[in-house]
Design a protein around this motif. Sequence first.
Motif, PDB file in Angstrom:
ATOM      1  N   LYS A   6     -17.739 -60.902  -5.981  1.00  0.00           N
ATOM      2  CA  LYS A   6     -16.354 -60.745  -6.334  1.00  0.00           C
ATOM      3  C   LYS A   6     -15.825 -60.808  -4.915  1.00  0.00           C
ATOM      4  O   LYS A   6     -15.973 -60.319  -4.031  1.00  0.00           O
ATOM      5  N   MET A   8     -12.879 -60.295  -2.157  1.00  0.00           N
ATOM      6  CA  MET A   8     -11.794 -59.539  -1.995  1.00  0.00           C
ATOM      7  C   MET A   8     -10.666 -59.979  -1.409  1.00  0.00           C
ATOM      8  O   MET A   8      -9.447 -59.740  -1.931  1.00  0.00           O
ATOM      9  N   LYS A  49     -16.555 -58.783  -1.742  1.00  0.00           N
ATOM     10  CA  LYS A  49     -16.452 -57.489  -1.656  1.00  0.00           C
ATOM     11  C   LYS A  49     -17.567 -56.816  -0.893  1.00  0.00           C
ATOM     12  O   LYS A  49     -18.888 -57.267  -1.321  1.00  0.00           O
ATOM     13  N   PHE A  83      -5.361 -61.219  -2.373  1.00  0.00           N
ATOM     14  CA  PHE A  83      -6.068 -59.999  -2.261  1.00  0.00           C
ATOM     15  C   PHE A  83      -6.452 -59.504  -3.681  1.00  0.00           C
ATOM     16  O   PHE A  83      -5.792 -59.274  -4.420  1.00  0.00           O
ATOM     17  N   ASP A  84      -7.703 -59.481  -3.881  1.00  0.00           N
ATOM     18  CA  ASP A  84      -8.247 -59.040  -5.137  1.00  0.00           C
ATOM     19  C   ASP A  84      -7.598 -60.096  -6.283  1.00  0.00           C
ATOM     20  O   ASP A  84      -7.190 -59.443  -6.958  1.00  0.00           O
ATOM     21  N   ASN A  85      -7.525 -61.478  -5.912  1.00  0.00           N
ATOM     22  CA  ASN A  85      -7.117 -62.374  -6.931  1.00  0.00           C
ATOM     23  C   ASN A  85      -5.477 -62.037  -7.097  1.00  0.00           C
ATOM     24  O   ASN A  85      -4.911 -62.602  -8.282  1.00  0.00           O
ATOM     25  N   GLN A  86      -4.945 -61.423  -6.282  1.00  0.00           N
ATOM     26  CA  GLN A  86      -3.315 -61.371  -6.621  1.00  0.00           C
ATOM     27  C   GLN A  86      -2.683 -61.942  -5.405  1.00  0.00           C
ATOM     28  O   GLN A  86      -3.248 -61.629  -4.053  1.00  0.00           O
ATOM     29  N   ALA A  91       0.727 -58.061  -4.069  1.00  0.00           N
ATOM     30  CA  ALA A  91      -0.401 -56.771  -3.744  1.00  0.00           C
ATOM     31  C   ALA A  91       0.732 -55.829  -2.637  1.00  0.00           C
ATOM     32  O   ALA A  91       0.627 -54.654  -3.103  1.00  0.00           O
ATOM     33  N   GLN A  97      -1.831 -51.081  -4.769  1.00  0.00           N
ATOM     34  CA  GLN A  97      -2.505 -51.998  -4.126  1.00  0.00           C
ATOM     35  C   GLN A  97      -2.475 -51.983  -2.453  1.00  0.00           C
ATOM     36  O   GLN A  97      -3.398 -52.083  -2.129  1.00  0.00           O
ATOM     37  N   ARG A 100      -4.796 -50.086  -0.614  1.00  0.00           N
ATOM     38  CA  ARG A 100      -6.293 -50.376  -0.579  1.00  0.00           C
ATOM     39  C   ARG A 100      -6.615 -51.172   0.502  1.00  0.00           C
ATOM     40  O   ARG A 100      -7.602 -51.543   0.821  1.00  0.00           O
ATOM     41  N   GLU A 182     -10.072 -50.060   0.500  1.00  0.00           N
ATOM     42  CA  GLU A 182     -11.346 -50.713   0.057  1.00  0.00           C
ATOM     43  C   GLU A 182     -11.507 -51.875   1.136  1.00  0.00           C
ATOM     44  O   GLU A 182     -12.753 -52.394   1.299  1.00  0.00           O
ATOM     45  N   THR A 215     -14.936 -53.498   2.592  1.00  0.00           N
ATOM     46  CA  THR A 215     -14.928 -54.918   3.140  1.00  0.00           C
ATOM     47  C   THR A 215     -14.311 -54.947   4.449  1.00  0.00           C
ATOM     48  O   THR A 215     -13.040 -54.373   4.599  1.00  0.00           O
TER      49      THR A 215
END
Length: 331
Positions: A6, A8, A49, A83-86, A91, A97, A100, A182, A215
């Motif tokens: 995944k 990040m 991640k 960031f995290d697919n956004q 985000a 978000q 994070r 995260e 991460t």
Amino acid sequence: MPMVEKVMLEANDLARYFDVSRPALQRLIAREPRRTLRAVDGVSFTIPKGQTLSLVGESGCGKSTVARLVVGLYPPSDGTVAFDNQPLSVARADPAQRQRMQMIFQDPYASLNPRWRVRDIIAEPIRAFKLVDGKDAILARVGQLLTQVGLAPADGEKFPHEFSGGQRQRISIARALSSNPEFLVCDEPTSALDVSVQAQILNLMKELQRSLGLTYLFISHNLAVVRQVSDRVGVMYLGRIVEQAPAETLFTTPRHPYTRALMEAIPDLDMTGRTRIPVGGEVPSPISPPSGCAFHPRCPLANDRCKAERPLAQPAGESLVACHAVEEGRG
């Protein structure tokens, strides 16, 4: 079937330019054009991640600008950050978000408010994101965070000037952790500390990564530090990443001539007697970078193609290397 990691954070052709022109009237009189400083000039990378990507390079190569771009402190001039697919802009607009992602700054003497007690410094993100209700609950959470970074809950009553540099950086880490992030961007977090304290802070960060699943994007000019903390390393030169590789691969088999030059600067503690080839010349100005490969004026392998054509990152074993000489086998 292998597991897909995944991602990040993903940066794609990220760029940041700064207008450093003189005032318009002075330019008009001197008949000079606008001057643009290309601090970051087309940088791409991904961070899975739970892993650490480190960016290394000489001062002024654009590392800290990348750090500020990926947390939204600077808007990019070109390219994208996800960031995290956004998209990062989306985000950052969402408090859930935004919490994070946090940043640990380079100077623990400048990044903490000297007028606030430590408990208030650490509690500020908790209050801002409304993570805990009630004064007693907030103080209890601050005490937990201080304990987590190796300090005592009673230290929350003190002011920053009552702590050493290493202790202040622990406070900065506790503040960054207070929003339950995260992803942490670490902008040379140990460069202002002496060597023994550096090791303590690095060990703390590695332990926190293991226990909390963090991460990291880690920015440093210290290769010894980078080797200790990284899963993957990107080497930057004049706003561009010239080589990316797994950490051990980079240190055992560097491919790009600039990466090799950095390795030559590491003291030979084993006294192997190997021949060192220092890199001549100086880093060019990012306001007027060389044509083609930015490293060609200092590169012993440069030819006419290097002077005219900008190299693209190509696979070379486990590495991604932007170098015509490596691509053609001249290295």
